[in-house]
Design an enzyme around this catalytic site. Structure first.
Site, PDB file in Angstrom:
ATOM      1  N   HIS A 110     -20.793  70.449 -37.097  1.00 42.31           N
ATOM      2  CA  HIS A 110     -20.543  69.200 -37.835  1.00 42.31           C
ATOM      3  C   HIS A 110     -19.147  69.189 -38.427  1.00 42.31           C
ATOM      4  O   HIS A 110     -18.559  70.238 -38.690  1.00 42.31           O
ATOM      5  CB  HIS A 110     -21.584  69.000 -38.946  1.00 42.31           C
ATOM      6  CG  HIS A 110     -21.665  70.135 -39.924  1.00 42.31           C
ATOM      7  ND1 HIS A 110     -22.343  71.300 -39.643  1.00 42.31           N
ATOM      8  CD2 HIS A 110     -21.127  70.298 -41.149  1.00 42.31           C
ATOM      9  CE1 HIS A 110     -22.233  72.129 -40.670  1.00 42.31           C
ATOM     10  NE2 HIS A 110     -21.498  71.549 -41.604  1.00 42.31           N
ATOM     11  N   HIS A 112     -17.039  67.671 -41.730  1.00 39.25           N
ATOM     12  CA  HIS A 112     -17.127  67.058 -43.065  1.00 39.25           C
ATOM     13  C   HIS A 112     -16.002  66.041 -43.193  1.00 39.25           C
ATOM     14  O   HIS A 112     -14.853  66.353 -42.868  1.00 39.25           O
ATOM     15  CB  HIS A 112     -16.876  68.098 -44.164  1.00 39.25           C
ATOM     16  CG  HIS A 112     -17.923  69.136 -44.277  1.00 39.25           C
ATOM     17  ND1 HIS A 112     -18.887  69.114 -45.256  1.00 39.25           N
ATOM     18  CD2 HIS A 112     -18.163  70.250 -43.545  1.00 39.25           C
ATOM     19  CE1 HIS A 112     -19.669  70.175 -45.133  1.00 39.25           C
ATOM     20  NE2 HIS A 112     -19.253  70.882 -44.089  1.00 39.25           N
TER      21      HIS A 112
HETATM   22  P1  AMP Z   1     -21.507  73.712 -43.988  1.00 39.18           P
HETATM   23  O1  AMP Z   1     -21.344  74.615 -45.186  1.00 39.18           O
HETATM   24  O2  AMP Z   1     -20.208  73.366 -43.338  1.00 39.18           O
HETATM   25  O3  AMP Z   1     -22.545  74.226 -43.034  1.00 39.18           O
HETATM   26  O4  AMP Z   1     -22.018  72.340 -44.597  1.00 39.18           O
HETATM   27  C1  AMP Z   1     -23.365  71.955 -44.622  1.00 39.18           C
HETATM   28  C2  AMP Z   1     -23.440  70.677 -45.426  1.00 39.18           C
HETATM   29  O5  AMP Z   1     -24.686  70.077 -45.162  1.00 39.18           O
HETATM   30  C3  AMP Z   1     -23.347  70.893 -46.947  1.00 39.18           C
HETATM   31  O6  AMP Z   1     -22.282  70.114 -47.469  1.00 39.18           O
HETATM   32  C4  AMP Z   1     -24.703  70.410 -47.440  1.00 39.18           C
HETATM   33  O7  AMP Z   1     -24.638  69.773 -48.679  1.00 39.18           O
HETATM   34  C5  AMP Z   1     -25.132  69.459 -46.332  1.00 39.18           C
HETATM   35  N1  AMP Z   1     -26.562  69.277 -46.188  1.00 39.18           N
HETATM   36  C6  AMP Z   1     -27.509  70.243 -46.093  1.00 39.18           C
HETATM   37  N2  AMP Z   1     -28.740  69.687 -45.936  1.00 39.18           N
HETATM   38  C7  AMP Z   1     -28.540  68.338 -45.901  1.00 39.18           C
HETATM   39  C8  AMP Z   1     -29.421  67.222 -45.769  1.00 39.18           C
HETATM   40  N3  AMP Z   1     -30.748  67.350 -45.624  1.00 39.18           N
HETATM   41  N4  AMP Z   1     -28.882  65.984 -45.793  1.00 39.18           N
HETATM   42  C9  AMP Z   1     -27.542  65.822 -45.941  1.00 39.18           C
HETATM   43  N5  AMP Z   1     -26.676  66.838 -46.069  1.00 39.18           N
HETATM   44  C10 AMP Z   1     -27.160  68.085 -46.056  1.00 39.18           C
END
Ligand code: AMP
Ligand code: ZN
Length: 147
Positions: A110, A112
């Protein structure tokens, strides 16, 4: 449906983003197409922080097919422009974490997209001055491994 979406890997049980992509876990979506979904981050770094997520499960950048990546940045451009207009913001970061040491918490690829109103909002620390005796060798280690 695009070729990548048809031939991509199957959903991984227990992967929260696979479940969001399948609609089994709710999300607040801002965009979706055959290959990507974009939804609001549940723990935003700033107001308006959202994620662009491949529908198919790939963990790391190196596993994502080039054809899919070629669509990701134009999509980030389009969605960032909509977000900037919609939120009245002029600055943003695109961040993409690969691996635990890089802060990746969700093992499903993903991007951000993080709107920025003030540079103090998220602590991006300034780097240390480079060690100029090492820098040419570090660069050579990268160049020598280009394929
Ligand atoms: P990363 O650290 O790059 O893997 O980022 C994962 C992101 O996913 C974090 O910013 C979390 O806040 C976000 N996240 C985790 N679970 C969910 C969810 N159910 N809905 C929306 N965002 C999420
Ligand atoms: Zn997944």
């Amino acid at each position: 449906m695009s070729k990548d979406a048809q031939t991509g890997p199957a959903a991984v049980p227990g992967c929260i983003f696979c479940q969001i992509a399948a609609g089994r876990i709710p999300s607040i979506r801002v965009y979706e197409d055959d290959d990507f979904i974009a939804f609001m981050d549940i723990a935003p770094q700033t107001e308006g922080h959202f994620l662009i997520v491949s529908r198919a499960h790939y963990e790391l950048l190196g596993q994502v097919p080039d054809a899919l990546l070629a669509r990701a940045l134009p999509l980030a451009k389009k969605l960032s422009q909509a977000a900037l207009r919609g939120l009245g913001v002029e600055a943003f970061n695109i961040i993409q974490n690969n691996g635990e040491a890089a802060g990746q918490a969700v093992g499903h690829w993903h991007l951000h997209l993080i709107p920025r109103r003030d540079k103090s909002e998220i602590p991006l620390k300034p780097g240390k001055p480079a060690d100029l005796t090492r820098l040419p060798f570090v660069a050579e280690n990268i160049r020598a491994n280009l394929k």
